[in-house]
Design a protein around this motif. Sequence first.
Motif, PDB file in Angstrom:
ATOM      1  N   ALA A  44       0.828  -1.217   0.000  1.00 10.62           N
ATOM      2  CA  ALA A  44       0.000   0.000   0.000  1.00 10.62           C
ATOM      3  C   ALA A  44       0.854   1.256   0.000  1.00 10.62           C
ATOM      4  CB  ALA A  44      -0.933  -0.010   1.206  1.00 10.62           C
TER       5      ALA A  44
ATOM      6  N   LEU B 112      -2.597   7.363  -4.696  1.00  9.36           N
ATOM      7  CA  LEU B 112      -3.839   7.192  -3.948  1.00  9.36           C
ATOM      8  C   LEU B 112      -4.247   8.514  -3.293  1.00  9.36           C
ATOM      9  CD1 LEU B 112      -5.986   5.141  -2.735  1.00  9.36           C
ATOM     10  CD2 LEU B 112      -4.507   5.093  -0.720  1.00  9.36           C
TER      11      LEU B 112
ATOM     12  N   ARG C 111      -7.297   9.901  -5.532  1.00 11.19           N
ATOM     13  CA  ARG C 111      -8.511   9.370  -4.911  1.00 11.19           C
ATOM     14  C   ARG C 111      -8.936  10.205  -3.705  1.00 11.19           C
ATOM     15  NH1 ARG C 111     -11.763   4.775  -4.743  1.00 11.19           N
ATOM     16  NH2 ARG C 111     -12.477   4.130  -2.670  1.00 11.19           N
ATOM     17  N   THR C 112      -7.971  10.478  -2.814  1.00  8.26           N
ATOM     18  CA  THR C 112      -8.304  11.260  -1.622  1.00  8.26           C
ATOM     19  C   THR C 112      -8.473  12.737  -1.957  1.00  8.26           C
ATOM     20  OG1 THR C 112      -6.958   9.691  -0.364  1.00  8.26           O
ATOM     21  CG2 THR C 112      -7.653  11.681   0.777  1.00  8.26           C
TER      22      THR C 112
ATOM     23  N   LEU D 253      -8.703   1.188   4.774  1.00  9.50           N
ATOM     24  CA  LEU D 253      -8.201   2.174   3.824  1.00  9.50           C
ATOM     25  C   LEU D 253      -8.929   2.099   2.486  1.00  9.50           C
ATOM     26  CD1 LEU D 253      -6.003   4.367   3.584  1.00  9.50           C
ATOM     27  CD2 LEU D 253      -4.465   2.609   2.680  1.00  9.50           C
ATOM     28  N   ILE D 254      -9.452   0.929   2.146  1.00 12.82           N
ATOM     29  CA  ILE D 254     -10.128   0.768   0.853  1.00 12.82           C
ATOM     30  C   ILE D 254     -11.396   1.632   0.764  1.00 12.82           C
ATOM     31  CG2 ILE D 254     -11.258  -0.890  -0.691  1.00 12.82           C
ATOM     32  CD1 ILE D 254      -9.298  -3.003   0.455  1.00 12.82           C
TER      33      ILE D 254
ATOM     34  N   SER E 176     -10.613   5.788   1.836  1.00 12.91           N
ATOM     35  CA  SER E 176      -9.606   6.616   1.177  1.00 12.91           C
ATOM     36  C   SER E 176     -10.197   7.759   0.358  1.00 12.91           C
ATOM     37  CB  SER E 176      -8.716   5.748   0.277  1.00 12.91           C
ATOM     38  OG  SER E 176      -9.484   4.996  -0.641  1.00 12.91           O
ATOM     39  N   HIS E 177     -11.516   7.837   0.293  1.00 14.10           N
ATOM     40  CA  HIS E 177     -12.175   9.002  -0.328  1.00 14.10           C
ATOM     41  C   HIS E 177     -12.139  10.213   0.604  1.00 14.10           C
ATOM     42  CE1 HIS E 177     -13.637   7.817  -4.201  1.00 14.10           C
ATOM     43  NE2 HIS E 177     -14.287   6.766  -3.737  1.00 14.10           N
TER      44      HIS E 177
ATOM     45  N   THR F 149      -8.104   8.978   6.003  1.00 15.75           N
ATOM     46  CA  THR F 149      -6.982   8.436   5.241  1.00 15.75           C
ATOM     47  C   THR F 149      -5.653   8.774   5.902  1.00 15.75           C
ATOM     48  OG1 THR F 149      -8.205   8.578   3.155  1.00 15.75           O
ATOM     49  CG2 THR F 149      -5.805   8.446   3.011  1.00 15.75           C
TER      50      THR F 149
ATOM     51  N   THR G 268      -7.231   1.476  -5.315  1.00 14.01           N
ATOM     52  CA  THR G 268      -7.366   0.727  -4.052  1.00 14.01           C
ATOM     53  C   THR G 268      -6.794  -0.694  -4.152  1.00 14.01           C
ATOM     54  OG1 THR G 268      -9.596  -0.017  -4.665  1.00 14.01           O
ATOM     55  CG2 THR G 268      -9.422   2.029  -3.371  1.00 14.01           C
TER      56      THR G 268
ATOM     57  N   ALA H 187      -3.916  -1.530  -1.610  1.00 10.66           N
ATOM     58  CA  ALA H 187      -4.390  -1.738  -0.239  1.00 10.66           C
ATOM     59  C   ALA H 187      -5.036  -3.112  -0.090  1.00 10.66           C
ATOM     60  CB  ALA H 187      -5.380  -0.645   0.158  1.00 10.66           C
ATOM     61  N   LEU H 188      -5.751  -3.551  -1.121  1.00 10.22           N
ATOM     62  CA  LEU H 188      -6.373  -4.874  -1.088  1.00 10.22           C
ATOM     63  C   LEU H 188      -5.306  -5.970  -1.083  1.00 10.22           C
ATOM     64  CD1 LEU H 188      -8.891  -6.651  -1.159  1.00 10.22           C
ATOM     65  CD2 LEU H 188      -8.873  -6.461  -3.665  1.00 10.22           C
TER      66      LEU H 188
END
Length: 419
Positions: free
Chosen positions: A227, A234, A238-239, A290-291, A294-295, A300, A363, A366-367
């Motif tokens: 991650a 990310l 994303r964030t 975190l998945i 993370s928005h 986050t 994501t 993180a997965l």
Amino acid sequence: MSSKEKSGPLPFVVCLLGIGAFLMGTTEFIIAGILPELATDLGVGVARAGLLITAFAIGMIVGAPAMGLATLRLPRRSTLVLTLTVFAAGHVIAALSSSFTVVLAARVLSALATGAFWAVASVVATTAAGPAASARALGVMVSGSALATVIGVPIGTWAGQAVGWRGTFWGLAVLAAAAALLISRFVPADEQRATVSVRSEFTALRQGRLWLSMGATALITGGAMAAFSYIAPLLTDRTGISAGTVPLVLIGYGIGALTGTNLGGRLGDRKPLTTVTGAAIGAALILLLLIPLSHYTLPTIVLVVLLGMTGMAVPPVVTSLAVRFAGTAPTLAAALAVSSFNIGIAAGSWIAGSALDSSLGLTGPALVGTVMVILALAPLAALGAIRATRTTAPRTPVATESGPEAGTPHESETHPAAR
């Protein structure tokens, strides 16, 4: 041994080795902060540029045991100076090149030196501190690497954004040369010690629990770094955090890592298996959260800080165990402990890069990290079962948790000063 002796100040050499660890940690983690700039300058995609992380980890996997054995008969101080010199040369080569292939090869060269440094420095630190404070000494030394994420990586990231990634690499080369001079001046020469053969180093590895702990370490460290390796895209894509703010988030990660290494080191001398298992469970939960979160900016950032804390609590504990298991031939065991961290980092960053380019998107890393850390619970459970068996076996002396988990008798049975 009295509590005062256990909790007293560590030898100065431990802090000195932390300086080298600071540089090693900075160069290992800096790529995550300057990945977009580096990819653009070298004309490759972000996922391909991420191979610089994977290649460095592979170089450490090979370098730690190979260089540890190759320098076995050299004075340890000389080995430390040599590794820092080669480390500096690797960064100069990378800074002078515009070829991705050459930069990749230079990263491998620097990684070989880094692996050798960690293997030798771990033995020097634990020997200086003594068995009762070995994990704490390694926690302090590894704090240099954690401090790199607080100071080195953010400053290097800012420098990379301001003057280009090459400036960051030049800075690391100069600092490594200075560290080599410092260590040659202040690290004491080796005291007289028994000559250890390569054969005895391999013989010391006949510990099933050593391999189980290393497997768990590879999965935990690899999951956390899967991650972290792609944390910059990310955060920005994303964030919604600006590129200029990313270094501040990395500082938060570093503060968490700094806390985790010291806390892990202190707890690891008494309850190593419990400490590592707790870190694994915590890291798995953080990566899983975190998945979906993370928005959102604040959650986050908090999760990134906690990821640093849990992920970096593991290295000092497992390295201490490796040195303790190996007895009088600790160099190869310590080197393989370093390799296990980097096997995880190499596998995690490679799989995470593939996940980033797949339908999983941002994501995906993180997965990947979540799955890896969950898998680490299997070897940890096996270690727990072995400990329980040893604890309940007939005629086994009663010991605290540190004895069975560490694979050694209770401290009072092994150290005359404790009686």
